[in-house]
Design a protein around this motif. Structure first.
Motif, PDB file in Angstrom:
ATOM      1  N   ASP A  38       0.836  -1.212   0.000  1.00  0.00           N
ATOM      2  CA  ASP A  38       0.000   0.000   0.000  1.00  0.00           C
ATOM      3  C   ASP A  38       0.870   1.261   0.000  1.00  0.00           C
ATOM      4  OD1 ASP A  38      -2.559  -0.721  -0.321  1.00  0.00           O
ATOM      5  OD2 ASP A  38      -3.162  -0.495   1.788  1.00  0.00           O
ATOM      6  N   PHE A  53       0.445  -4.820  10.152  1.00  0.00           N
ATOM      7  CA  PHE A  53       0.670  -5.296   8.780  1.00  0.00           C
ATOM      8  C   PHE A  53       0.488  -6.816   8.700  1.00  0.00           C
ATOM      9  CE2 PHE A  53       4.071  -7.275   6.154  1.00  0.00           C
ATOM     10  CZ  PHE A  53       3.580  -6.973   4.893  1.00  0.00           C
ATOM     11  N   ARG A  55      -1.406  -8.629  10.345  1.00  0.00           N
ATOM     12  CA  ARG A  55      -2.818  -9.033  10.351  1.00  0.00           C
ATOM     13  C   ARG A  55      -3.358  -8.992   8.933  1.00  0.00           C
ATOM     14  NH1 ARG A  55      -3.492  -6.217  15.258  1.00  0.00           N
ATOM     15  NH2 ARG A  55      -4.242  -4.346  14.240  1.00  0.00           N
ATOM     16  N   ARG A  56      -2.899  -7.994   8.190  1.00  0.00           N
ATOM     17  CA  ARG A  56      -3.433  -7.796   6.830  1.00  0.00           C
ATOM     18  C   ARG A  56      -2.867  -8.799   5.836  1.00  0.00           C
ATOM     19  NH1 ARG A  56      -2.831  -1.777   5.046  1.00  0.00           N
ATOM     20  NH2 ARG A  56      -4.286  -2.503   3.463  1.00  0.00           N
ATOM     21  N   VAL A  57      -1.682  -9.308   6.154  1.00  0.00           N
ATOM     22  CA  VAL A  57      -1.056 -10.282   5.256  1.00  0.00           C
ATOM     23  C   VAL A  57      -0.815 -11.574   6.019  1.00  0.00           C
ATOM     24  CG1 VAL A  57       0.910 -10.756   3.753  1.00  0.00           C
ATOM     25  CG2 VAL A  57       0.069  -8.416   3.986  1.00  0.00           C
ATOM     26  N   GLN A  58      -1.567 -12.588   5.692  1.00  0.00           N
ATOM     27  CA  GLN A  58      -1.456 -13.863   6.397  1.00  0.00           C
ATOM     28  C   GLN A  58      -0.669 -14.862   5.558  1.00  0.00           C
ATOM     29  OE1 GLN A  58      -2.947 -14.919   9.507  1.00  0.00           O
ATOM     30  NE2 GLN A  58      -2.991 -12.695   9.750  1.00  0.00           N
ATOM     31  N   GLN A  85      -6.343 -10.818  19.271  1.00  0.00           N
ATOM     32  CA  GLN A  85      -6.705  -9.481  18.780  1.00  0.00           C
ATOM     33  C   GLN A  85      -7.693  -8.772  19.707  1.00  0.00           C
ATOM     34  OE1 GLN A  85      -5.195  -7.983  16.368  1.00  0.00           O
ATOM     35  NE2 GLN A  85      -4.002  -9.853  16.090  1.00  0.00           N
ATOM     36  N   ASN A 135      -9.336 -11.487   8.678  1.00  0.00           N
ATOM     37  CA  ASN A 135      -9.868 -10.635   7.623  1.00  0.00           C
ATOM     38  C   ASN A 135      -8.747  -9.971   6.806  1.00  0.00           C
ATOM     39  OD1 ASN A 135     -11.925  -9.680   6.166  1.00  0.00           O
ATOM     40  ND2 ASN A 135     -12.622  -8.143   7.648  1.00  0.00           N
ATOM     41  N   PRO A 136      -7.822 -10.760   6.281  1.00  0.00           N
ATOM     42  CA  PRO A 136      -6.636 -10.182   5.632  1.00  0.00           C
ATOM     43  C   PRO A 136      -6.942  -9.608   4.251  1.00  0.00           C
ATOM     44  CG  PRO A 136      -6.647 -12.548   5.347  1.00  0.00           C
ATOM     45  CD  PRO A 136      -7.861 -12.225   6.173  1.00  0.00           C
ATOM     46  N   ASP A 137      -6.009  -8.775   3.767  1.00  0.00           N
ATOM     47  CA  ASP A 137      -6.092  -8.293   2.387  1.00  0.00           C
ATOM     48  C   ASP A 137      -5.355  -9.251   1.458  1.00  0.00           C
ATOM     49  OD1 ASP A 137      -7.358  -5.809   2.981  1.00  0.00           O
ATOM     50  OD2 ASP A 137      -5.456  -5.197   3.887  1.00  0.00           O
TER      51      ASP A 137
END
Ligand SMILES: Nc1ncnc2c1ncn2[C@@H]1O[C@H](COP(=O)(O)OP(=O)(O)OP(=O)(O)O)[C@@H](O)[C@H]1O
Length: 400
Positions: A38, A53, A55-58, A85, A135-137
């Motif tokens: 990002d 970060f 969390r967003r990328v697993q 979390q 809930n990753p991106d």
């Protein structure tokens, strides 16, 4: 990578795929380079930013076994990151777990089972559920199906595609298996010794590969017909270590399409073998005495290695490297013959020097960079930079 995209990294075992993946989320600290997510350089993140970060990328791994605690039920394993979390409501956690289990094709009731009760495919589904709980991106999947039966592999890959559509995920999948990459990827990155050598859409890379390494990888895919030996592109030479890569183009020590010196006309396969001879000379592993001893074992018992003539020794040396007994190009032949003379007169340094001077290739001294190609994808090969005509090999792969 773009949002919602699936990108595959493919390459042989040991080329650095897992290292690249773990460097992307800083499980391993890269020695150089940047990783942007990002628009931000994650190599500069402090601990708090890194936590957010991650969390967003697993990440999911080849062996789901090792990522589960055998004493924790499946439900607890999926709920654990939620609790970490700060989701304290146990009932809510159970609802989320049930929903995730169903989304990955398991039943809500499976929450009470333990890892040892599940098959490999089911465990990988749980691995996906746990990754999704954050809930990753983006998901990075390192050889996610290599440990599974082929029939199950396809199901898990189909599930990943479904989940990607449902959740708008970006997926980076790492595999040595081209069939896996082909099944689910929008774009493909081909890696050799820690570098990308080709990058393009799956259809570009699979139907019109531009890098000789990609062509060799594609030609090595086994077919269902046991008598079909593929297109016979065999990579010679040992796989070098990524920590001490060859000079110039890293693939030049094995490339079947290595660029020939301008002044000579070789058959491409013969040229490759001469380069193999050069490499063995560089490594000091051409043992002329051993060759004489082998010849003697096939002779009368009273003969000694000294009885083996220079002509015979040179012929054996050529056989050893599958080099024809006479090269079509007479100038090349006289250089080779002189180098073999150096060798049998116990002067390998002179042979090395002669071959290095006469039979030099730009591939050993110049490093190619990833450049756009006319085929659409990017690739890093001097052949493309110098706009050299395709080799016979390239034509064979294309017409297949
Ligand atoms: N860019 C690099 N520079 C130097 N060494 C590297 C680089 N990338 C990887 N290595 C080293 O190469 C070795 C193999 O790397 P890695 O395990 O990442 O390869 P891989 O392609 O994932 O292999 P496998 O499929 O067998 O797991 C490791 O010892 C690693 O430290």
């Amino acid at each position: 990578m773009y949002p919602g995209e699936t990108v595959g990294i493919v390459g042989e075992s040991g080329c650095g795929k897992s290292t690249a993946a773990s460097s992307l989320i800083r499980l391993e600290e890269p020695t150089e380079g940047t990783v942007r997510f990002d628009g931000e350089d994650i190599t500069r993140y402090d601990q708090a930013e890194l936590k957010a970060f991650r969390r967003r990328v697993q990440m999911i791994f080849q062996d789901p076994e090792s990522s589960f605690d055998p004493r924790m039920s499946i439900g607890e394993a999926i709920a654990e990151p939620l609790a970490v979390q700060g989701l304290t409501d146990a009932r809510r956690r159970r609802e989320i777990v049930a929903d995730l289990l169903e989304r990955v094709g398991l039943a809500a009731g499976d929450a009470d089972r333990y890892p040892h009760e599940l098959s490999g495919g089911q465990k990988q589904r749980v691995g996906l559920a746990r990754a999704l709980s954050m809930n990753p991106d983006m998901i990075i999947a390192d050889e996610p199906v290599s440990a599974l039966d082929v029939s199950i592999q396809s199901e898990i890959l189909a599930l990943m595609t479904d989940l990607q559509e449902t959740f708008g995920l970006s997926i980076l999948i790492i595999s040595h298996n081209l069939a896996v990459i082909r099944q689910i990827c929008d774009r493909v990155a081909v890696m050799y010794l820690g570098e990308l050598v080709e990058l393009g859409t799956a259809s570009e890379v699979f139907t019109n590969p531009q890098h000789p390494y990609t062509r060799a990888l594609l030609a090595s895919i086994p077919t269902a017909d046991p008598t079909d030996r593929g297109m016979g592109i065999e990579l010679t030479g040992d796989v070098p270590s990524p920590s001490n890569p060859p000079t110039g183009c890293r693939f030049h020590t094995r490339c079947p399409e290595i660029i020939q010196p301008e002044d000579y006309e070789f058959e491409q396969s013969v040229w490759r073998r001469i380069m193999d001879l050069r490499q063995k000379l560089d490594q000091g592993t051409v043992d002329v005495d051993a060759i004489r001893e082998v010849v003697v074992t096939e002779r009368e018992p009273d003969e000694t290695p000294d009885d083996v003539s220079a002509t015979e020794t040179k012929a054996r040396l050529r056989d050893e490297f599958a080099i024809p007994h006479s090269l079509d190009d007479s100038r090349a032949e006289s250089v080779l013959e002189a180098a073999l003379d150096d060798l049998v007169s116990d002067n390998p340094a002179a042979a090395r020097e002669r071959l290095a001077t006469e039979f030099a290739t730009p591939c050993e001294s110049q490093s190619p960079t990833l450049e756009d190609t006319t085929a659409g994808q990017t690739a890093s090969c001097l052949r493309l930079e110098n706009e050299l005509p395709p080799t016979e090999l390239e034509q064979t792969v294309r017409s297949d």
